[in-house]
Motif scaffolding. Structure first.
Motif, PDB file in Angstrom:
ATOM      1  N   THR A 211       0.783  -1.151   0.073  1.00  0.00           N
ATOM      2  CA  THR A 211       0.008  -0.002  -0.115  1.00  0.00           C
ATOM      3  C   THR A 211       0.952   1.150  -0.064  1.00  0.00           C
ATOM      4  O   THR A 211       1.683   1.288   0.867  1.00  0.00           O
ATOM      5  CB  THR A 211      -0.876  -0.130   1.311  1.00  0.00           C
ATOM      6  N   VAL A 212       0.647   2.066  -0.916  1.00  0.00           N
ATOM      7  CA  VAL A 212       1.292   3.293  -1.055  1.00  0.00           C
ATOM      8  C   VAL A 212       0.613   4.547  -0.847  1.00  0.00           C
ATOM      9  O   VAL A 212      -0.460   4.632  -1.562  1.00  0.00           O
ATOM     10  CB  VAL A 212       2.315   3.344  -2.499  1.00  0.00           C
ATOM     11  N   PHE A 213       0.902   5.470  -0.091  1.00  0.00           N
ATOM     12  CA  PHE A 213       0.722   7.045  -0.146  1.00  0.00           C
ATOM     13  C   PHE A 213       1.399   7.797  -0.577  1.00  0.00           C
ATOM     14  O   PHE A 213       2.710   7.804  -0.035  1.00  0.00           O
ATOM     15  CB  PHE A 213       0.186   7.328   1.313  1.00  0.00           C
ATOM     16  N   LEU A 214       1.254   8.526  -1.575  1.00  0.00           N
ATOM     17  CA  LEU A 214       2.196   9.112  -2.562  1.00  0.00           C
ATOM     18  C   LEU A 214       1.903  10.654  -2.367  1.00  0.00           C
ATOM     19  O   LEU A 214       0.666  11.178  -2.637  1.00  0.00           O
ATOM     20  CB  LEU A 214       2.244   8.785  -3.775  1.00  0.00           C
ATOM     21  N   VAL A 215       2.918  11.458  -1.981  1.00  0.00           N
ATOM     22  CA  VAL A 215       2.752  13.142  -2.354  1.00  0.00           C
ATOM     23  C   VAL A 215       3.873  13.542  -2.947  1.00  0.00           C
ATOM     24  O   VAL A 215       5.130  13.252  -2.617  1.00  0.00           O
ATOM     25  CB  VAL A 215       2.917  13.764  -0.998  1.00  0.00           C
ATOM     26  N   PHE A 216       3.666  14.353  -3.983  1.00  0.00           N
ATOM     27  CA  PHE A 216       4.642  14.955  -4.894  1.00  0.00           C
ATOM     28  C   PHE A 216       4.532  16.515  -4.986  1.00  0.00           C
ATOM     29  O   PHE A 216       3.610  16.973  -4.940  1.00  0.00           O
ATOM     30  CB  PHE A 216       4.219  14.595  -6.197  1.00  0.00           C
ATOM     31  N   GLY A 217       5.984  16.966  -4.835  1.00  0.00           N
ATOM     32  CA  GLY A 217       5.996  18.441  -5.036  1.00  0.00           C
ATOM     33  C   GLY A 217       6.216  18.733  -6.534  1.00  0.00           C
ATOM     34  O   GLY A 217       6.718  17.855  -7.285  1.00  0.00           O
ATOM     35  N   LYS A 218       6.238  19.819  -6.943  1.00  0.00           N
ATOM     36  CA  LYS A 218       6.527  20.311  -8.425  1.00  0.00           C
ATOM     37  C   LYS A 218       7.674  21.268  -8.369  1.00  0.00           C
ATOM     38  O   LYS A 218       8.196  21.770  -7.603  1.00  0.00           O
ATOM     39  CB  LYS A 218       5.361  20.837  -9.129  1.00  0.00           C
TER      40      LYS A 218
ATOM     41  N   LEU B  38      13.590  20.733 -16.602  1.00  0.00           N
ATOM     42  CA  LEU B  38      12.425  21.093 -15.718  1.00  0.00           C
ATOM     43  C   LEU B  38      11.070  20.439 -16.149  1.00  0.00           C
ATOM     44  O   LEU B  38      10.526  19.732 -15.545  1.00  0.00           O
ATOM     45  CB  LEU B  38      12.167  22.605 -15.639  1.00  0.00           C
ATOM     46  N   LYS B  39      11.100  20.342 -17.397  1.00  0.00           N
ATOM     47  CA  LYS B  39      10.005  19.659 -18.184  1.00  0.00           C
ATOM     48  C   LYS B  39      10.336  18.210 -17.762  1.00  0.00           C
ATOM     49  O   LYS B  39       9.090  17.516 -17.554  1.00  0.00           O
ATOM     50  CB  LYS B  39      10.060  20.012 -19.664  1.00  0.00           C
ATOM     51  N   ASP B  40      11.259  17.681 -17.960  1.00  0.00           N
ATOM     52  CA  ASP B  40      11.428  16.210 -18.001  1.00  0.00           C
ATOM     53  C   ASP B  40      11.371  15.821 -16.504  1.00  0.00           C
ATOM     54  O   ASP B  40      10.571  14.655 -16.188  1.00  0.00           O
ATOM     55  CB  ASP B  40      12.846  15.765 -18.215  1.00  0.00           C
ATOM     56  N   LEU B  41      11.884  16.533 -15.463  1.00  0.00           N
ATOM     57  CA  LEU B  41      11.354  16.211 -14.093  1.00  0.00           C
ATOM     58  C   LEU B  41       9.864  16.073 -13.775  1.00  0.00           C
ATOM     59  O   LEU B  41       9.625  15.144 -13.013  1.00  0.00           O
ATOM     60  CB  LEU B  41      12.282  17.188 -13.217  1.00  0.00           C
ATOM     61  N   ASN B  42       9.268  17.154 -14.130  1.00  0.00           N
ATOM     62  CA  ASN B  42       7.879  17.236 -13.696  1.00  0.00           C
ATOM     63  C   ASN B  42       7.134  16.202 -14.795  1.00  0.00           C
ATOM     64  O   ASN B  42       6.027  15.583 -14.096  1.00  0.00           O
ATOM     65  CB  ASN B  42       7.175  18.786 -13.999  1.00  0.00           C
ATOM     66  N   ASN B  43       7.404  15.896 -15.694  1.00  0.00           N
ATOM     67  CA  ASN B  43       6.869  14.885 -16.711  1.00  0.00           C
ATOM     68  C   ASN B  43       7.058  13.452 -16.154  1.00  0.00           C
ATOM     69  O   ASN B  43       6.243  12.735 -15.950  1.00  0.00           O
ATOM     70  CB  ASN B  43       7.212  15.055 -18.099  1.00  0.00           C
TER      71      ASN B  43
ATOM     72  N   VAL C  12      16.924  25.915  -7.690  1.00  0.00           N
ATOM     73  CA  VAL C  12      18.140  25.778  -7.467  1.00  0.00           C
ATOM     74  C   VAL C  12      18.212  24.184  -6.716  1.00  0.00           C
ATOM     75  O   VAL C  12      17.506  24.121  -5.412  1.00  0.00           O
ATOM     76  CB  VAL C  12      19.165  26.399  -6.754  1.00  0.00           C
ATOM     77  N   ILE C  13      18.778  23.206  -6.907  1.00  0.00           N
ATOM     78  CA  ILE C  13      18.812  21.728  -6.446  1.00  0.00           C
ATOM     79  C   ILE C  13      20.461  21.549  -6.486  1.00  0.00           C
ATOM     80  O   ILE C  13      21.099  21.258  -7.505  1.00  0.00           O
ATOM     81  CB  ILE C  13      18.039  20.847  -7.075  1.00  0.00           C
ATOM     82  N   GLU C  14      20.855  21.160  -5.315  1.00  0.00           N
ATOM     83  CA  GLU C  14      22.063  20.893  -5.129  1.00  0.00           C
ATOM     84  C   GLU C  14      23.030  21.833  -5.843  1.00  0.00           C
ATOM     85  O   GLU C  14      24.059  21.460  -6.578  1.00  0.00           O
ATOM     86  CB  GLU C  14      22.323  19.463  -5.525  1.00  0.00           C
ATOM     87  N   GLY C  15      22.953  23.069  -5.899  1.00  0.00           N
ATOM     88  CA  GLY C  15      23.555  23.895  -6.615  1.00  0.00           C
ATOM     89  C   GLY C  15      23.548  24.274  -8.090  1.00  0.00           C
ATOM     90  O   GLY C  15      24.159  24.945  -8.794  1.00  0.00           O
ATOM     91  N   GLN C  16      22.475  23.388  -8.571  1.00  0.00           N
ATOM     92  CA  GLN C  16      22.269  23.761 -10.046  1.00  0.00           C
ATOM     93  C   GLN C  16      20.872  24.159 -10.316  1.00  0.00           C
ATOM     94  O   GLN C  16      19.918  23.752  -9.695  1.00  0.00           O
ATOM     95  CB  GLN C  16      22.421  22.139 -10.862  1.00  0.00           C
ATOM     96  N   THR C  17      20.793  25.147 -11.496  1.00  0.00           N
ATOM     97  CA  THR C  17      19.379  25.698 -11.597  1.00  0.00           C
ATOM     98  C   THR C  17      18.641  24.945 -12.504  1.00  0.00           C
ATOM     99  O   THR C  17      19.183  24.342 -13.648  1.00  0.00           O
ATOM    100  CB  THR C  17      19.794  27.244 -12.151  1.00  0.00           C
ATOM    101  N   ILE C  18      17.527  24.612 -12.157  1.00  0.00           N
ATOM    102  CA  ILE C  18      16.637  23.762 -12.912  1.00  0.00           C
ATOM    103  C   ILE C  18      15.881  24.711 -13.890  1.00  0.00           C
ATOM    104  O   ILE C  18      15.009  25.457 -13.499  1.00  0.00           O
ATOM    105  CB  ILE C  18      15.574  23.104 -12.212  1.00  0.00           C
ATOM    106  N   THR C  19      15.998  24.424 -15.219  1.00  0.00           N
ATOM    107  CA  THR C  19      15.340  25.481 -16.331  1.00  0.00           C
ATOM    108  C   THR C  19      15.164  24.536 -17.510  1.00  0.00           C
ATOM    109  O   THR C  19      15.581  23.036 -17.679  1.00  0.00           O
ATOM    110  CB  THR C  19      15.970  26.474 -16.780  1.00  0.00           C
ATOM    111  N   GLY C  20      14.181  24.858 -18.304  1.00  0.00           N
ATOM    112  CA  GLY C  20      14.127  24.333 -19.671  1.00  0.00           C
ATOM    113  C   GLY C  20      13.755  22.887 -19.750  1.00  0.00           C
ATOM    114  O   GLY C  20      12.591  22.420 -19.146  1.00  0.00           O
TER     115      GLY C  20
END
Length: 135
Positions: A92-99, A116-121, A105-113
């Motif tokens: 049984t899984v309860f899942l919560v996602f952030g967008k 960003l689209k791939d991570l959310n997709n 910035v994640i671990e010193g890297q800026t997420i763009t373009g």
């Protein structure tokens, strides 16, 4: 005494786990579970070692319920693989996602373009997978 891989009633707290950055377990979930007197396993700890990975895998496999919270503090790629595995095992899984947001910035890297689209997709596709395999 538990036999190897015997399912327990504990709740496994999976997901975002960068110590000092991701505090959802200590701040929100653990106090609620303790008030409700529910058993849980928290894999997040400082000084994590390869031996801890073995313990974590065993605890995850025998947990009846998995609460997975993936916020936007990290990419969560390993956690997504882990999520697919527990869904396929029938836990049984309860899942919560952030967008993720443009310019974050994640671990010193800026997420763009495209990233960003791939991570959310990717998170969207995982949600669709889980919907087709409800536990």
């Amino acid at each position: 005494m538990l036999k190897k891989n015997q399912v327990t009633n504990q709740i496994f707290l999976a997901g975002s786990s960068t110590v000092g950055v991701s505090t959802w377990r200590q701040d929100t979930v653990i106090p609620m579970l303790e008030r409700a007197r529910k058993r849980y396993f928290n894999p997040q700890k400082e000084g994590w070692t390869p031996e801890d990975a073995v313990i974590e895998a065993a605890e995850l496999e025998k947990s009846k319920v998995v609460l997975m919270y993936l916020d936007d503090t990290g990419r969560g790629l390993n956690s997504l693989q882990e999520l697919v595995e527990v869904v396929c095992r029938g836990q049984t899984v309860f899942l919560v996602f952030g967008k993720f947001t443009e310019g974050q910035v994640i671990e010193g890297q800026t997420i763009t373009g495209r990233e960003l689209k791939d991570l959310n997709n990717m998170r969207g596709w995982v949600e669709k997978f889980i919907a087709r395999h409800p536990n």
